[in-house]
Design a protein around this motif. Structure first.
Motif, PDB file in Angstrom:
ATOM      1  N   ILE A   3     -54.579 -40.460 -43.579  1.00  0.00           N
ATOM      2  CA  ILE A   3     -53.113 -40.425 -43.515  1.00  0.00           C
ATOM      3  C   ILE A   3     -52.626 -41.555 -42.591  1.00  0.00           C
ATOM      4  O   ILE A   3     -53.055 -41.648 -41.440  1.00  0.00           O
ATOM      5  N   ILE A   4     -51.801 -42.414 -43.161  1.00  0.00           N
ATOM      6  CA  ILE A   4     -51.288 -43.549 -42.372  1.00  0.00           C
ATOM      7  C   ILE A   4     -49.827 -43.265 -41.988  1.00  0.00           C
ATOM      8  O   ILE A   4     -49.031 -42.836 -42.833  1.00  0.00           O
ATOM      9  N   VAL A   5     -49.517 -43.489 -40.729  1.00  0.00           N
ATOM     10  CA  VAL A   5     -48.145 -43.269 -40.253  1.00  0.00           C
ATOM     11  C   VAL A   5     -47.413 -44.617 -40.232  1.00  0.00           C
ATOM     12  O   VAL A   5     -47.840 -45.545 -39.545  1.00  0.00           O
ATOM     13  N   ASN A   6     -46.370 -44.683 -41.015  1.00  0.00           N
ATOM     14  CA  ASN A   6     -45.599 -45.934 -41.094  1.00  0.00           C
ATOM     15  C   ASN A   6     -44.333 -45.865 -40.246  1.00  0.00           C
ATOM     16  O   ASN A   6     -43.278 -46.354 -40.660  1.00  0.00           O
ATOM     17  N   LEU A   7     -44.452 -45.287 -39.117  1.00  0.00           N
ATOM     18  CA  LEU A   7     -43.289 -45.094 -38.256  1.00  0.00           C
ATOM     19  C   LEU A   7     -42.702 -46.435 -37.795  1.00  0.00           C
ATOM     20  O   LEU A   7     -41.477 -46.616 -37.784  1.00  0.00           O
ATOM     21  N   ASP A   8     -43.602 -47.373 -37.486  1.00  0.00           N
ATOM     22  CA  ASP A   8     -43.130 -48.678 -37.006  1.00  0.00           C
ATOM     23  C   ASP A   8     -42.312 -49.416 -38.065  1.00  0.00           C
ATOM     24  O   ASP A   8     -41.330 -50.108 -37.753  1.00  0.00           O
ATOM     25  N   VAL A   9     -42.714 -49.236 -39.337  1.00  0.00           N
ATOM     26  CA  VAL A   9     -41.983 -49.890 -40.446  1.00  0.00           C
ATOM     27  C   VAL A   9     -40.560 -49.332 -40.538  1.00  0.00           C
ATOM     28  O   VAL A   9     -39.589 -50.077 -40.603  1.00  0.00           O
ATOM     29  N   MET A  10     -40.490 -47.990 -40.502  1.00  0.00           N
ATOM     30  CA  MET A  10     -39.166 -47.340 -40.593  1.00  0.00           C
ATOM     31  C   MET A  10     -38.304 -47.675 -39.374  1.00  0.00           C
ATOM     32  O   MET A  10     -37.078 -47.859 -39.509  1.00  0.00           O
ATOM     33  N   ALA A  12     -38.437 -50.383 -37.642  1.00  0.00           N
ATOM     34  CA  ALA A  12     -37.974 -51.773 -37.791  1.00  0.00           C
ATOM     35  C   ALA A  12     -36.809 -51.842 -38.770  1.00  0.00           C
ATOM     36  O   ALA A  12     -35.832 -52.575 -38.556  1.00  0.00           O
ATOM     37  N   LYS A  13     -36.927 -51.043 -39.864  1.00  0.00           N
ATOM     38  CA  LYS A  13     -35.851 -51.028 -40.873  1.00  0.00           C
ATOM     39  C   LYS A  13     -34.546 -50.510 -40.263  1.00  0.00           C
ATOM     40  O   LYS A  13     -33.470 -51.000 -40.563  1.00  0.00           O
ATOM     41  N   ARG A  14     -34.678 -49.471 -39.443  1.00  0.00           N
ATOM     42  CA  ARG A  14     -33.484 -48.862 -38.834  1.00  0.00           C
ATOM     43  C   ARG A  14     -33.087 -49.547 -37.507  1.00  0.00           C
ATOM     44  O   ARG A  14     -32.086 -49.187 -36.907  1.00  0.00           O
ATOM     45  N   LYS A  15     -33.892 -50.503 -37.123  1.00  0.00           N
ATOM     46  CA  LYS A  15     -33.654 -51.277 -35.883  1.00  0.00           C
ATOM     47  C   LYS A  15     -33.444 -50.345 -34.681  1.00  0.00           C
ATOM     48  O   LYS A  15     -32.435 -50.384 -33.985  1.00  0.00           O
ATOM     49  N   ILE A  16     -34.436 -49.489 -34.492  1.00  0.00           N
ATOM     50  CA  ILE A  16     -34.377 -48.518 -33.394  1.00  0.00           C
ATOM     51  C   ILE A  16     -35.623 -48.663 -32.512  1.00  0.00           C
ATOM     52  O   ILE A  16     -36.719 -48.903 -33.039  1.00  0.00           O
ATOM     53  N   SER A  17     -35.415 -48.573 -31.232  1.00  0.00           N
ATOM     54  CA  SER A  17     -36.575 -48.734 -30.323  1.00  0.00           C
ATOM     55  C   SER A  17     -37.306 -47.397 -30.143  1.00  0.00           C
ATOM     56  O   SER A  17     -36.780 -46.329 -30.466  1.00  0.00           O
ATOM     57  N   LEU A  18     -38.502 -47.487 -29.602  1.00  0.00           N
ATOM     58  CA  LEU A  18     -39.356 -46.313 -29.423  1.00  0.00           C
ATOM     59  C   LEU A  18     -38.719 -45.315 -28.452  1.00  0.00           C
ATOM     60  O   LEU A  18     -38.693 -44.107 -28.727  1.00  0.00           O
ATOM     61  N   SER A  19     -38.179 -45.848 -27.370  1.00  0.00           N
ATOM     62  CA  SER A  19     -37.570 -44.948 -26.368  1.00  0.00           C
ATOM     63  C   SER A  19     -36.305 -44.271 -26.903  1.00  0.00           C
ATOM     64  O   SER A  19     -36.049 -43.103 -26.637  1.00  0.00           O
ATOM     65  N   GLU A  20     -35.591 -45.035 -27.706  1.00  0.00           N
ATOM     66  CA  GLU A  20     -34.367 -44.495 -28.316  1.00  0.00           C
ATOM     67  C   GLU A  20     -34.718 -43.347 -29.268  1.00  0.00           C
ATOM     68  O   GLU A  20     -34.081 -42.293 -29.252  1.00  0.00           O
ATOM     69  N   LEU A  21     -35.725 -43.610 -30.091  1.00  0.00           N
ATOM     70  CA  LEU A  21     -36.169 -42.597 -31.055  1.00  0.00           C
ATOM     71  C   LEU A  21     -36.695 -41.354 -30.325  1.00  0.00           C
ATOM     72  O   LEU A  21     -36.398 -40.220 -30.719  1.00  0.00           O
ATOM     73  N   ILE A  51     -37.747 -36.426 -36.770  1.00  0.00           N
ATOM     74  CA  ILE A  51     -37.901 -37.874 -36.987  1.00  0.00           C
ATOM     75  C   ILE A  51     -37.141 -38.298 -38.256  1.00  0.00           C
ATOM     76  O   ILE A  51     -36.428 -39.308 -38.272  1.00  0.00           O
ATOM     77  N   CYS A  52     -37.305 -37.481 -39.322  1.00  0.00           N
ATOM     78  CA  CYS A  52     -36.619 -37.790 -40.584  1.00  0.00           C
ATOM     79  C   CYS A  52     -35.096 -37.796 -40.385  1.00  0.00           C
ATOM     80  O   CYS A  52     -34.391 -38.639 -40.949  1.00  0.00           O
ATOM     81  N   GLU A  53     -34.642 -36.852 -39.593  1.00  0.00           N
ATOM     82  CA  GLU A  53     -33.196 -36.755 -39.330  1.00  0.00           C
ATOM     83  C   GLU A  53     -32.713 -37.974 -38.524  1.00  0.00           C
ATOM     84  O   GLU A  53     -31.693 -38.579 -38.844  1.00  0.00           O
ATOM     85  N   ALA A  54     -33.513 -38.346 -37.531  1.00  0.00           N
ATOM     86  CA  ALA A  54     -33.130 -39.466 -36.663  1.00  0.00           C
ATOM     87  C   ALA A  54     -33.163 -40.795 -37.408  1.00  0.00           C
ATOM     88  O   ALA A  54     -32.331 -41.682 -37.151  1.00  0.00           O
ATOM     89  N   LEU A  55     -34.121 -40.928 -38.342  1.00  0.00           N
ATOM     90  CA  LEU A  55     -34.268 -42.213 -39.053  1.00  0.00           C
ATOM     91  C   LEU A  55     -33.586 -42.202 -40.423  1.00  0.00           C
ATOM     92  O   LEU A  55     -33.625 -43.217 -41.135  1.00  0.00           O
ATOM     93  N   ASP A  56     -33.050 -41.030 -40.760  1.00  0.00           N
ATOM     94  CA  ASP A  56     -32.391 -40.841 -42.056  1.00  0.00           C
ATOM     95  C   ASP A  56     -33.324 -41.267 -43.204  1.00  0.00           C
ATOM     96  O   ASP A  56     -33.050 -42.211 -43.955  1.00  0.00           O
ATOM     97  N   CYS A  57     -34.457 -40.599 -43.274  1.00  0.00           N
ATOM     98  CA  CYS A  57     -35.454 -40.931 -44.298  1.00  0.00           C
ATOM     99  C   CYS A  57     -36.193 -39.678 -44.765  1.00  0.00           C
ATOM    100  O   CYS A  57     -35.936 -38.580 -44.252  1.00  0.00           O
ATOM    101  N   GLN A  58     -37.128 -39.841 -45.688  1.00  0.00           N
ATOM    102  CA  GLN A  58     -37.949 -38.739 -46.196  1.00  0.00           C
ATOM    103  C   GLN A  58     -39.330 -38.774 -45.520  1.00  0.00           C
ATOM    104  O   GLN A  58     -39.759 -39.845 -45.061  1.00  0.00           O
TER     105      GLN A  58
END
Lengths: 68, 203
Positions: A3-10, A12-21, A51-58
């Motif tokens: 299982i690969i976590v693509n959190l960094d990709v999402m 970057a797309k949402r232009k959000i930093s790690l601490s913010e998230l 995470i999905c709610e914060a990044l508005d994704c699935q």
């Protein structure tokens, strides 16, 4: 790891930093870092939901299955 | 709080036993040196006074309270009626046998000392709520190994005297059981360590 976590990709797309998230999701920076670097062994549904709610994704946008 | 008090008592007991081990070793070493300086002082102290017999050599089997059946062999070097109390006195113990016994029991004491040291380390880590860590697994494995060596070392004895000798086998199941328990505890702690790691890496 299968299982690969693509959190960094999402992130970057949402232009959000790690601490913010981390602040939005309500988990520690260390735990989010574990998830981002594919070191996590499991993820709670509640965390995934936040995470999905914060990044508005699935969930599929964050998690991906890849053969070793 | 109750848990901590109990652990603190266990740690103090461990420390006390370790000090006791050191004292026993010092007394043992003193005895070892004194026996060589003044052997005549020990001419009345015998190693064998449980059985009286008249044969030159025979094998007897008797039971010891905490061990498995033993075959004890006593031998005399020349013919003639002799008493145990005349042949098996400490002053007549051969140098090689004396050194061998000293080294053997010193190693046993040292390993016992290390065992309690490792157990103390485990207790201290549990007190600090760092129970399931790799070091504890290693500590229990070490304890198991030390107990196994002690069991092997104490399973036989050979005392050579000027005019005879006593040798035999004495297997103590208690030590073997304790060793096995230590290895089982190592596995339990290993499993606990894995679970804790997994729990830590669950986000």
């Amino acid at each position: 790891m299968a299982i690969i976590v693509n959190l960094d990709v999402m992130m970057a797309k949402r232009k959000i930093s790690l601490s913010e998230l981390a602040e939005k999701v309500g988990i520690t920076l260390a735990n989010l870092s574990i998830l981002k670097t594919n070191k996590a062994k499991a993820i709670r549904f509640s965390t995934l939901e936040a995470i999905c709610e914060a990044l508005d994704c699935q969930p599929a946008d964050i998690l991906e299955y890849g053969k070793d | 709080m109750k848990k901590n008090t109990l652990l603190s008592i266990a740690i103090v007991i461990c420390k006390f036993i370790r000090v006791l081990y050191v004292l026993i070793f010092l007394i043992f070493a003193g005895f070892f040196v004194h026996l060589q300086i003044n052997p005549s002082y020990y001419n009345k102290i015998g190693l064998s006074n449980k059985l009286d017999f008249k044969n030159n050599s025979f094998v007897t089997s008797y039971k010891v309270s905490n061990g498995i059946h033993i075959n004890t062999r006593r031998t005399y070097k020349y013919e003639g009626e002799q008493k145990d109390s005349d042949v098996f006195t400490l002053d007549q113990l051969k140098k090689t046998s004396l050194y061998f016994s000293f080294i053997k029991y010193s190693v046993v004491l040292f390993l016992g000392f290390l065992c309690f040291g490792e157990f103390q380390k485990v207790m201290e880590s549990v007190k600090e709520v760092k129970t399931f860590q790799e070091n504890n697994v290693l500590s229990f494995r070490r304890i198991g190994k030390y107990l196994l060596i002690i069991c092997v070392l104490t399973s036989f004895y050979y005392h050579a005297f000027q005019r005879g000798g006593i040798n035999g086998v004495n297997i103590t199941p208690n030590l073997l059981i304790l060793s096995l328990l230590a290895y089982i505890m190592a596995e339990v702690f290993k499993e606990g360590n894995n679970l804790e790691e997994e729990n830590k890496l669950t986000v």
